[in-house]
Design a protein around this motif. Structure first.
Motif, PDB file in Angstrom:
ATOM      1  N   TRP A  12       0.848  -1.199   0.000  1.00  0.00           N
ATOM      2  CA  TRP A  12       0.000   0.000   0.000  1.00  0.00           C
ATOM      3  C   TRP A  12       0.879   1.243   0.000  1.00  0.00           C
ATOM      4  CZ3 TRP A  12      -5.525   0.159   0.661  1.00  0.00           C
ATOM      5  CH2 TRP A  12      -6.114  -1.109   0.770  1.00  0.00           C
ATOM      6  N   ARG A  14       0.181   5.232   0.821  1.00  0.00           N
ATOM      7  CA  ARG A  14      -0.888   6.121   1.304  1.00  0.00           C
ATOM      8  C   ARG A  14      -0.374   7.535   1.475  1.00  0.00           C
ATOM      9  NH1 ARG A  14      -2.893   1.344   5.073  1.00  0.00           N
ATOM     10  NH2 ARG A  14      -4.873   1.177   3.982  1.00  0.00           N
ATOM     11  N   PRO A  16      -1.595  10.702   3.509  1.00  0.00           N
ATOM     12  CA  PRO A  16      -2.531  11.342   4.429  1.00  0.00           C
ATOM     13  C   PRO A  16      -2.628  12.840   4.116  1.00  0.00           C
ATOM     14  CG  PRO A  16      -0.660  10.324   5.604  1.00  0.00           C
ATOM     15  CD  PRO A  16      -0.314  10.362   4.152  1.00  0.00           C
ATOM     16  N   VAL A  21      -7.210  10.115   3.876  1.00  0.00           N
ATOM     17  CA  VAL A  21      -6.035   9.438   3.315  1.00  0.00           C
ATOM     18  C   VAL A  21      -6.327   9.052   1.879  1.00  0.00           C
ATOM     19  CG1 VAL A  21      -4.472   7.469   3.558  1.00  0.00           C
ATOM     20  CG2 VAL A  21      -5.460   8.524   5.598  1.00  0.00           C
ATOM     21  N   ASP A  23      -5.207   6.612  -1.020  1.00  0.00           N
ATOM     22  CA  ASP A  23      -4.418   5.407  -1.259  1.00  0.00           C
ATOM     23  C   ASP A  23      -4.048   5.324  -2.737  1.00  0.00           C
ATOM     24  OD1 ASP A  23      -4.635   4.616   1.413  1.00  0.00           O
ATOM     25  OD2 ASP A  23      -6.555   3.619   1.049  1.00  0.00           O
ATOM     26  N   ARG A  26      -3.055   0.091  -3.659  1.00  0.00           N
ATOM     27  CA  ARG A  26      -4.009  -0.569  -2.756  1.00  0.00           C
ATOM     28  C   ARG A  26      -3.865  -2.080  -2.752  1.00  0.00           C
ATOM     29  NH1 ARG A  26      -8.956   3.418  -3.099  1.00  0.00           N
ATOM     30  NH2 ARG A  26      -7.901   5.122  -4.150  1.00  0.00           N
ATOM     31  N   GLY A  62       3.953  10.679   2.188  1.00  0.00           N
ATOM     32  CA  GLY A  62       3.557   9.341   1.727  1.00  0.00           C
ATOM     33  C   GLY A  62       4.072   8.246   2.652  1.00  0.00           C
ATOM     34  N   GLU A  65       3.266   0.684   3.170  1.00  0.00           N
ATOM     35  CA  GLU A  65       2.974  -0.459   4.040  1.00  0.00           C
ATOM     36  C   GLU A  65       2.975  -1.708   3.176  1.00  0.00           C
ATOM     37  OE1 GLU A  65      -0.847   0.288   5.797  1.00  0.00           O
ATOM     38  OE2 GLU A  65      -0.114   2.068   6.847  1.00  0.00           O
TER      39      GLU A  65
END
Ligand SMILES: Nc1ncnc2c1ncn2[C@@H]1O[C@H](COP(=O)(O)OP(=O)(O)O)[C@@H](O)[C@H]1O
Ligand SMILES: [Mg+2]
Length: 286
Positions: A12, A14, A16, A21, A23, A26, A62, A65
């Motif tokens: 992922w 992301r 914020p 947030v 994405d 994904r 950014g 994850e």
């Protein structure tokens, strides 16, 4: 089955912001072997962010994850920034979409290539110079000595791209991530650059992630293709089967391509199904 160089699981990216947030990537999963893996999709679908996330080159704010980003058994997600620097440019190289931002404007091309090379090897300056000239020749630069003395602004976009490719290949990386590496090049130079990368995959067993918005190019050049839409992989297929792709988005991309043999006044506009952007990412791990 070919050996796996890279295993990306549930990635992922992301961003914020005050409004929530966003994405950009994904839950993308794929493996890379000693192959040419294409990533295609329209602008904004998350191709570049996927490539950059592997090297943890996503700028703040950014966030990356992933369950794992495993390079030959080492989870890159667990490495310190210092260890990550050793991976970048040595084990995994990336040619960025816009080479102008990657080259230092106040240093000659030669000094930059030599410096990049010596960062990762114990070569003398003379050895590094010879190797740099050799690599510039390998990317079909005709006057390598002259180019070594030049500054980035003196180079065309296509030259800049080839210089970046040469620079990235000098440390003999296991994996090259090439983000739209040929889009600034004319067709004949494009073919030369593709054949250089092709040779590296075949001769050195390198793994190549080839990012492009050009479906025909990817169908011709790659072994396997991931099709991305709105941050997800919507379809995976062998490159030579791309024209039999099933997903309506991939079909739409194929149908919206201009074709010389079928003259049309205007290209088809892609009808988007909201379902495409909520469906789960298809796994491309093998
Ligand atoms: N700094 C940022 N903040 C918020 N969104 C971003 C940022 N950088 C990129 N994005 C968004 O991430 C998405 C994916 O971008 P990218 O991977 O560059 O697409 P592609 O390479 O497929 O054209 C885009 O919608 C883009 O607008
Ligand atoms: Mg991009």
């Amino acid at each position: 089955m070919m050996s796996t160089l890279l295993d990306v699981e549930n990635l992922w990216v992301r961003f914020p912001s005050r409004n929530g947030v966003f994405d950009a990537v994904r839950g993308v999963s794929f493996t890379l072997g000693r192959e040419r893996l294409g990533i295609v999709g329209e602008s904004g679908s998350g191709k570049s962010m996927t490539g950059r996330a592997i090297l943890r080159l996503i700028r703040s704010p950014g966030i990356v994850e992933a369950d794992q980003i495993s390079l030959d058994g080492t989870d890159l997600m667990k490495l310190s920034e210092k260890d990550m620097r050793a991976v970048r440019g040595q084990r995994i190289s990336m040619v960025m979409q816009d080479p102008k931002f990657s080259l230092n404007p106040v240093m000659t091309i030669g000094d930059q290539i030599i410096e990049a090379y010596r960062l990762h090897s114990a070569a003398s300056k003379a050895q590094a110079y010879a190797k740099s000239v050799e690599m510039l020749e390998a990317v079909s630069i005709r006057n390598p000595e002259r180019v070594m003395r030049a500054y980035p602004h003196e180079m065309s976009g296509g030259m800049g791209q080839r210089i970046m490719i040469a620079m990235m290949l000098i440390p003999n990386p296991e994996i090259l991530i090439a983000d739209e590496p040929t889009s600034a090049l004319d067709v004949s130079v494009q073919r030369q650059v593709l054949s250089i990368m092709d040779k590296l995959v075949k001769d050195r067993g390198m793994g190549l992630i080839f990012i492009s918005h050009d479906l025909n190019l990817v169908a011709d050049f790659c072994d396997r293709v991931l099709i991305m839409y709105a941050g997800r992989i919507v379809e995976v297929c062998d490159a030579d089967k791309l024209h039999d792709a099933k997903h309506p988005y991939t079909r739409g991309l194929l149908n919206s391509l201009p074709r010389l043999d079928v003259p049309r006044d205007r290209l088809d506009v892609l009808e988007r199904d909201p379902e495409w952007s909520v469906a789960l990412s298809v796994s491309a791990r093998v």
